[in-house]
Motif scaffolding. Sequence first.
Motif, PDB file in Angstrom:
ATOM      1  N   HIS A  49      -7.546 -13.850 -40.137  1.00 26.44           N
ATOM      2  CA  HIS A  49      -6.960 -12.811 -39.287  1.00 26.44           C
ATOM      3  C   HIS A  49      -7.807 -12.597 -38.037  1.00 26.44           C
ATOM      4  O   HIS A  49      -7.266 -12.507 -36.917  1.00 26.44           O
TER       5      HIS A  49
ATOM      6  N   GLN B  56      -7.399 -15.540 -35.741  1.00 21.74           N
ATOM      7  CA  GLN B  56      -6.115 -15.491 -35.066  1.00 21.74           C
ATOM      8  C   GLN B  56      -6.150 -14.521 -33.888  1.00 21.74           C
ATOM      9  O   GLN B  56      -5.637 -14.816 -32.811  1.00 21.74           O
TER      10      GLN B  56
ATOM     11  N   LEU C 212      -1.941 -19.593 -36.290  1.00 20.32           N
ATOM     12  CA  LEU C 212      -1.103 -18.507 -35.786  1.00 20.32           C
ATOM     13  C   LEU C 212      -0.010 -18.239 -36.813  1.00 20.32           C
ATOM     14  O   LEU C 212       0.766 -19.130 -37.147  1.00 20.32           O
ATOM     15  N   SER C 213       0.063 -17.026 -37.290  1.00 24.15           N
ATOM     16  CA  SER C 213       0.976 -16.714 -38.392  1.00 24.15           C
ATOM     17  C   SER C 213       2.431 -16.595 -37.941  1.00 24.15           C
ATOM     18  O   SER C 213       3.340 -16.720 -38.764  1.00 24.15           O
ATOM     19  N   ASN C 214       2.646 -16.359 -36.645  1.00 24.51           N
ATOM     20  CA  ASN C 214       4.011 -16.186 -36.143  1.00 24.51           C
ATOM     21  C   ASN C 214       4.632 -17.553 -35.846  1.00 24.51           C
ATOM     22  O   ASN C 214       4.241 -18.219 -34.897  1.00 24.51           O
ATOM     23  N   PRO C 215       5.626 -17.988 -36.631  1.00 29.15           N
ATOM     24  CA  PRO C 215       6.220 -19.318 -36.419  1.00 29.15           C
ATOM     25  C   PRO C 215       6.942 -19.428 -35.076  1.00 29.15           C
ATOM     26  O   PRO C 215       6.965 -20.490 -34.468  1.00 29.15           O
ATOM     27  N   GLU C 216       7.519 -18.319 -34.607  1.00 32.15           N
ATOM     28  CA  GLU C 216       8.208 -18.331 -33.311  1.00 32.15           C
ATOM     29  C   GLU C 216       7.222 -18.632 -32.188  1.00 32.15           C
ATOM     30  O   GLU C 216       7.528 -19.411 -31.272  1.00 32.15           O
ATOM     31  N   LEU C 217       6.038 -18.049 -32.274  1.00 33.59           N
ATOM     32  CA  LEU C 217       5.023 -18.286 -31.246  1.00 33.59           C
ATOM     33  C   LEU C 217       4.567 -19.736 -31.262  1.00 33.59           C
ATOM     34  O   LEU C 217       4.366 -20.344 -30.202  1.00 33.59           O
ATOM     35  N   ARG C 218       4.417 -20.312 -32.444  1.00 35.29           N
ATOM     36  CA  ARG C 218       4.012 -21.722 -32.534  1.00 35.29           C
ATOM     37  C   ARG C 218       5.044 -22.625 -31.862  1.00 35.29           C
ATOM     38  O   ARG C 218       4.694 -23.575 -31.162  1.00 35.29           O
TER      39      ARG C 218
ATOM     40  N   THR D  18       5.456 -12.185 -26.815  1.00 41.17           N
ATOM     41  CA  THR D  18       5.245 -12.469 -28.243  1.00 41.17           C
ATOM     42  C   THR D  18       3.763 -12.356 -28.598  1.00 41.17           C
ATOM     43  O   THR D  18       3.419 -11.798 -29.650  1.00 41.17           O
TER      44      THR D  18
ATOM     45  N   GLU E 183       1.597  -9.554 -31.177  1.00 40.34           N
ATOM     46  CA  GLU E 183       0.766  -9.955 -32.309  1.00 40.34           C
ATOM     47  C   GLU E 183      -0.679  -9.436 -32.199  1.00 40.34           C
ATOM     48  O   GLU E 183      -1.398  -9.424 -33.190  1.00 40.34           O
TER      49      GLU E 183
END
Length: 255
Positions: free
Chosen positions: A52, A55, A139-145, A248, A252
């Motif tokens: 965390h 990130q 990065l835990s957010n898949p949309e951001l990746r 985005t 986060e």
Amino acid sequence: MLKFFRKIRRGLIADKKVGNYMLYAIGEIVLVVIGILIALAIDNANEDSIKHKKQQVYLIGLKKEFETSQNKLKTLISVNKKSYEDSKTIIGFMQDPDRSPNEEELSNLLYNALAFDISYNPNNSLLEEMINSGSLKDLSNPELRVLLTNWISNLDDISKQEAMLDHERDQIINMFRTNENSIKTIYDLTGVSGDLGLPVATEQLSNLALLQSTEFENNLLMFILTSITTETMHYAPLMQSMDEILATIEGEIEE
């Protein structure tokens, strides 16, 4: 606690109380399992905490990079716009012979239209490091990746478009590599000669004849078209992409 169970176990074995011994043996096993689960939970919590924090460091760094890249793109869009707007002014003079510019005015228009390379160079050092090291998965957010991955591919398209624009600019500049037209006149009348420490000519070769050249007009029109296409079809969508990425990322980042 384990010593306590072992004492009871030895006592039960000595007293041959097998049933009670089995009960305490199970209790001892359960206690060991609970201890292992607690240790694993602590390890997982520590690992999650490290991930965390890592990130958050990445997110803050990416935010700074994209803010800088966005400012660069805004500046580049302004330069490109000035370039094609002054080119359109020259075309206007070519279409209206009664509104012919003087030599100095034409030189300034040509300089503003052709002197500046249009090449986007975003700050991507952190993002490239993350991709090369496989850290993008942190990065835990898949949309951001997905947004960051698409960003890199979009830059390849931008480079190809800029190469086309550079080609169209060269087509015009090559017309000044002949005896008919003069780059030196443009340098002298825009102050560039002085900036470069070059002597200013007492007489300048006129470039006004370019306003009667169909070849020059054709090259300039292609340059204008490519410049506007670069802005509307490439830079504008790229700016929207950066807005989405920054929004985005900011969502986060923890305060």
